[in-house]
Motif scaffolding. Structure first.
Motif, PDB file in Angstrom:
ATOM      1  N   ASN A 130     -14.889  -3.133   0.643  1.00 13.58           N
ATOM      2  CA  ASN A 130     -14.444  -1.716   1.322  1.00 13.58           C
ATOM      3  C   ASN A 130     -13.047  -2.103   1.613  1.00 13.58           C
ATOM      4  O   ASN A 130     -11.571  -1.087   1.882  1.00 13.58           O
ATOM      5  CB  ASN A 130     -15.290  -1.871   1.663  1.00 13.58           C
ATOM      6  N   VAL A 131     -12.949  -3.272   2.531  1.00 20.66           N
ATOM      7  CA  VAL A 131     -11.504  -3.941   3.493  1.00 20.66           C
ATOM      8  C   VAL A 131     -10.801  -3.951   1.974  1.00 20.66           C
ATOM      9  O   VAL A 131      -9.498  -3.374   1.868  1.00 20.66           O
ATOM     10  CB  VAL A 131     -11.979  -5.342   3.129  1.00 20.66           C
ATOM     11  N   LEU A 132     -10.746  -4.961   0.487  1.00 13.67           N
ATOM     12  CA  LEU A 132      -9.913  -5.082   0.003  1.00 13.67           C
ATOM     13  C   LEU A 132      -9.049  -3.292  -1.058  1.00 13.67           C
ATOM     14  O   LEU A 132      -8.276  -3.013  -1.150  1.00 13.67           O
ATOM     15  CB  LEU A 132     -10.245  -6.089  -1.573  1.00 13.67           C
ATOM     16  N   ARG A 133     -11.068  -2.390  -1.744  1.00  9.85           N
ATOM     17  CA  ARG A 133      -9.667  -1.142  -1.749  1.00  9.85           C
ATOM     18  C   ARG A 133      -9.354  -0.420  -0.974  1.00  9.85           C
ATOM     19  O   ARG A 133      -8.311   0.131  -0.922  1.00  9.85           O
ATOM     20  CB  ARG A 133     -11.401  -0.362  -1.806  1.00  9.85           C
ATOM     21  N   VAL A 134      -9.776  -0.450   0.283  1.00 11.01           N
ATOM     22  CA  VAL A 134      -8.907  -0.043   1.599  1.00 11.01           C
ATOM     23  C   VAL A 134      -7.231  -0.332   1.906  1.00 11.01           C
ATOM     24  O   VAL A 134      -6.700   0.833   1.233  1.00 11.01           O
ATOM     25  CB  VAL A 134      -9.314   0.222   2.454  1.00 11.01           C
ATOM     26  N   PHE A 135      -7.197  -1.433   1.563  1.00 11.46           N
ATOM     27  CA  PHE A 135      -5.783  -2.022   1.535  1.00 11.46           C
ATOM     28  C   PHE A 135      -5.286  -2.006   0.554  1.00 11.46           C
ATOM     29  O   PHE A 135      -3.841  -1.223   0.660  1.00 11.46           O
ATOM     30  CB  PHE A 135      -5.717  -3.851   1.574  1.00 11.46           C
ATOM     31  N   LYS A 136      -5.654  -1.260  -0.431  1.00  9.86           N
ATOM     32  CA  LYS A 136      -4.946  -1.589  -2.023  1.00  9.86           C
ATOM     33  C   LYS A 136      -4.500   0.047  -1.924  1.00  9.86           C
ATOM     34  O   LYS A 136      -3.805   0.175  -1.822  1.00  9.86           O
ATOM     35  CB  LYS A 136      -6.190  -1.845  -2.773  1.00  9.86           C
ATOM     36  N   ARG A 137      -6.035   0.299  -1.713  1.00  3.56           N
ATOM     37  CA  ARG A 137      -5.642   2.336  -1.589  1.00  3.56           C
ATOM     38  C   ARG A 137      -3.707   2.913  -1.056  1.00  3.56           C
ATOM     39  O   ARG A 137      -3.298   3.882  -0.539  1.00  3.56           O
ATOM     40  CB  ARG A 137      -6.608   3.088  -1.182  1.00  3.56           C
ATOM     41  N   LEU A 138      -4.115   1.987   0.750  1.00  5.13           N
ATOM     42  CA  LEU A 138      -3.305   1.826   2.016  1.00  5.13           C
ATOM     43  C   LEU A 138      -1.778   1.519   1.136  1.00  5.13           C
ATOM     44  O   LEU A 138      -0.252   1.784   2.178  1.00  5.13           O
ATOM     45  CB  LEU A 138      -3.219   1.295   2.864  1.00  5.13           C
ATOM     46  N   GLY A 139      -1.524   0.710   0.539  1.00  2.00           N
ATOM     47  CA  GLY A 139      -0.734   0.429  -0.460  1.00  2.00           C
ATOM     48  C   GLY A 139       0.164  -1.493  -0.356  1.00  2.00           C
ATOM     49  O   GLY A 139       1.100  -1.480   0.372  1.00  2.00           O
ATOM     50  N   LEU A 140      -1.150  -1.767   0.519  1.00  2.00           N
ATOM     51  CA  LEU A 140      -0.793  -2.827   1.520  1.00  2.00           C
ATOM     52  C   LEU A 140      -0.478  -4.023   0.964  1.00  2.00           C
ATOM     53  O   LEU A 140       0.037  -4.717   1.174  1.00  2.00           O
ATOM     54  CB  LEU A 140      -1.593  -3.176   2.786  1.00  2.00           C
ATOM     55  N   ILE A 141      -2.114  -4.788  -0.357  1.00  2.00           N
ATOM     56  CA  ILE A 141      -1.739  -5.288  -1.485  1.00  2.00           C
ATOM     57  C   ILE A 141      -1.191  -4.184  -2.619  1.00  2.00           C
ATOM     58  O   ILE A 141      -1.500  -3.289  -2.527  1.00  2.00           O
ATOM     59  CB  ILE A 141      -2.775  -6.306  -1.287  1.00  2.00           C
ATOM     60  N   ASP A 142      -1.041  -5.136  -3.753  1.00  2.00           N
ATOM     61  CA  ASP A 142      -0.851  -4.403  -5.001  1.00  2.00           C
ATOM     62  C   ASP A 142      -2.104  -4.712  -5.975  1.00  2.00           C
ATOM     63  O   ASP A 142      -2.863  -3.995  -7.057  1.00  2.00           O
ATOM     64  CB  ASP A 142       0.285  -4.601  -5.595  1.00  2.00           C
ATOM     65  N   LYS A 143      -3.193  -5.633  -5.771  1.00  2.00           N
ATOM     66  CA  LYS A 143      -3.886  -6.227  -5.975  1.00  2.00           C
ATOM     67  C   LYS A 143      -5.624  -6.737  -5.627  1.00  2.00           C
ATOM     68  O   LYS A 143      -4.913  -7.412  -4.017  1.00  2.00           O
ATOM     69  CB  LYS A 143      -3.929  -7.424  -7.186  1.00  2.00           C
ATOM     70  N   GLU A 144      -6.995  -6.225  -5.313  1.00  2.00           N
ATOM     71  CA  GLU A 144      -7.791  -5.958  -5.262  1.00  2.00           C
ATOM     72  C   GLU A 144      -8.029  -7.917  -4.843  1.00  2.00           C
ATOM     73  O   GLU A 144      -8.899  -8.292  -5.097  1.00  2.00           O
ATOM     74  CB  GLU A 144      -8.915  -5.776  -5.004  1.00  2.00           C
ATOM     75  N   GLU A 145      -7.124  -8.326  -4.753  1.00  2.53           N
ATOM     76  CA  GLU A 145      -7.452 -10.085  -4.116  1.00  2.53           C
ATOM     77  C   GLU A 145      -7.703 -10.730  -2.402  1.00  2.53           C
ATOM     78  O   GLU A 145      -6.388  -9.927  -1.995  1.00  2.53           O
ATOM     79  CB  GLU A 145      -6.282 -10.524  -4.903  1.00  2.53           C
ATOM     80  N   VAL A 146      -8.857 -11.309  -2.595  1.00  2.11           N
ATOM     81  CA  VAL A 146      -8.863 -11.273  -1.263  1.00  2.11           C
ATOM     82  C   VAL A 146      -7.680 -12.272  -0.443  1.00  2.11           C
ATOM     83  O   VAL A 146      -7.463 -11.957   0.412  1.00  2.11           O
ATOM     84  CB  VAL A 146      -9.790 -13.131  -0.620  1.00  2.11           C
ATOM     85  N   GLY A 147      -7.158 -13.327  -1.088  1.00  9.17           N
ATOM     86  CA  GLY A 147      -5.942 -13.783  -1.260  1.00  9.17           C
ATOM     87  C   GLY A 147      -4.514 -12.719  -0.780  1.00  9.17           C
ATOM     88  O   GLY A 147      -4.196 -13.086   0.935  1.00  9.17           O
ATOM     89  N   LYS A 148      -4.784 -12.250  -0.778  1.00  8.77           N
ATOM     90  CA  LYS A 148      -3.588 -11.045  -0.423  1.00  8.77           C
ATOM     91  C   LYS A 148      -4.024 -10.148   0.487  1.00  8.77           C
ATOM     92  O   LYS A 148      -2.938  -9.768   0.776  1.00  8.77           O
ATOM     93  CB  LYS A 148      -2.819 -10.100  -1.605  1.00  8.77           C
ATOM     94  N   ALA A 149      -5.262 -10.228   1.091  1.00  8.38           N
ATOM     95  CA  ALA A 149      -5.834  -9.471   2.298  1.00  8.38           C
ATOM     96  C   ALA A 149      -5.456 -10.410   3.141  1.00  8.38           C
ATOM     97  O   ALA A 149      -5.187  -9.592   4.140  1.00  8.38           O
ATOM     98  CB  ALA A 149      -6.741  -8.778   1.085  1.00  8.38           C
TER      99      ALA A 149
END
Ligand code: SF4
Length: 250
Positions: free
Chosen positions: A184-203
């Protein structure tokens, strides 16, 4: 997204994180109410971290107490010493008894027994010792991560719960407490434009950049938004608390 937008998103996430009614609504407090006095239930806490894997969290945090009752019925004490002596098959049978305590009884029984053994050998049979010597936040996460069956996601969750909810003291500040790799955290970060891929390291990295004093503070709000509004299918953007600022990168 420019720097100002990211700060706006961060601030809105932190605002959502302070919403106590949302925590209650999602059952988070109910789940942790099971633990109650941490000093009396340190093994329940450790086992709750293990049970909290692909099952509802209320069920996960209730499970150690139900397990305790089932063990006592069989004359087995709910302690690291007793549980370390059990076989995985025996414990799995107890977990499977209806209502089953977990959907993966084999894996969880192994994780519980390995955890009990580690508590005995590494922490002198006292699970409180995992956190009672004031380790740094990073050391504490590593201690949980070292238990078989606990990965980064649950290790970071354990640290956030201990410091935020149970006022466990750590050495230094909270800058070493990261967000988890929850989907859920990865999906929301991605949709918010905070990360470009749902990857733990990027979050983890973006949370450290945005909220360096306590990156993990962004975890609960992103998780809650993912559970309540930003579902994988049919996100409910009009009612989402970030609906007016989110780029909605679906
Ligand atoms: S506005 Fe929509 S896409 Fe953005 S976080 Fe909320 S539900 Fe998800």
């Amino acid at each position: 997204m420019n720097a100002v937008d990211r700060v706006t998103v961060r601030d809105r996430l932190l605002e959502v994180g302070r919403d106590q009614s949302l925590r209650r609504e999602l059952g988070w407090e109910t789940a942790l109410d099971f633990i109650g006095d941490l000093g009396s239930h340190p093994l329940h806490f450790l086992f709750g971290v293990i049970f909290d894997y692909q099952i509802p969290y209320e069920k996960a945090w209730r499970a150690p107490f139900v397990l305790e009752g089932r063990l006592v019925e069989r004359g087995i004490k709910f302690s690291a010493e007793s549980i370390a002596k059990m076989s995985e098959e025996e414990l799995a049978e107890i977990l499977k008894r209806k209502p089953a305590l977990h959907r993966f009884p084999g894996k969880v029984s192994k994780a519980l027994i390995e955890a009990a053994k580690r508590v005995n050998t590494k922490y002198n049979s006292d699970p409180l010792s995992i956190w009672s010597d004031k380790p740094t936040a990073k050391q504490l996460e590593e201690r949980f991560d070292d238990f078989w069956g606990i990965g980064q996601k649950n290790a970071s969750m354990a640290v956030r719960l201990l410091v935020e909810w149970f006022n466990v003291e750590v050495s230094g500040d909270w800058s070493g407490i990261d967000v988890s790799g929850d989907r859920n955290v990865l999906r929301v970060f991605k949709r918010l434009g905070l990360i470009d891929k749902e990857e733990v390291g990027k979050a983890i990295q973006v949370a450290r950049e945005l909220n360096p004093s306590y990156p993990g503070a962004l975890d609960f709000p992103a998780w809650a938004i993912g559970i309540k509004w930003c579902k994988s299918k049919n996100p409910e953007c009009p009612s989402c608390p970030l609906g007016d600022i989110c780029p909605k990168l679906l």
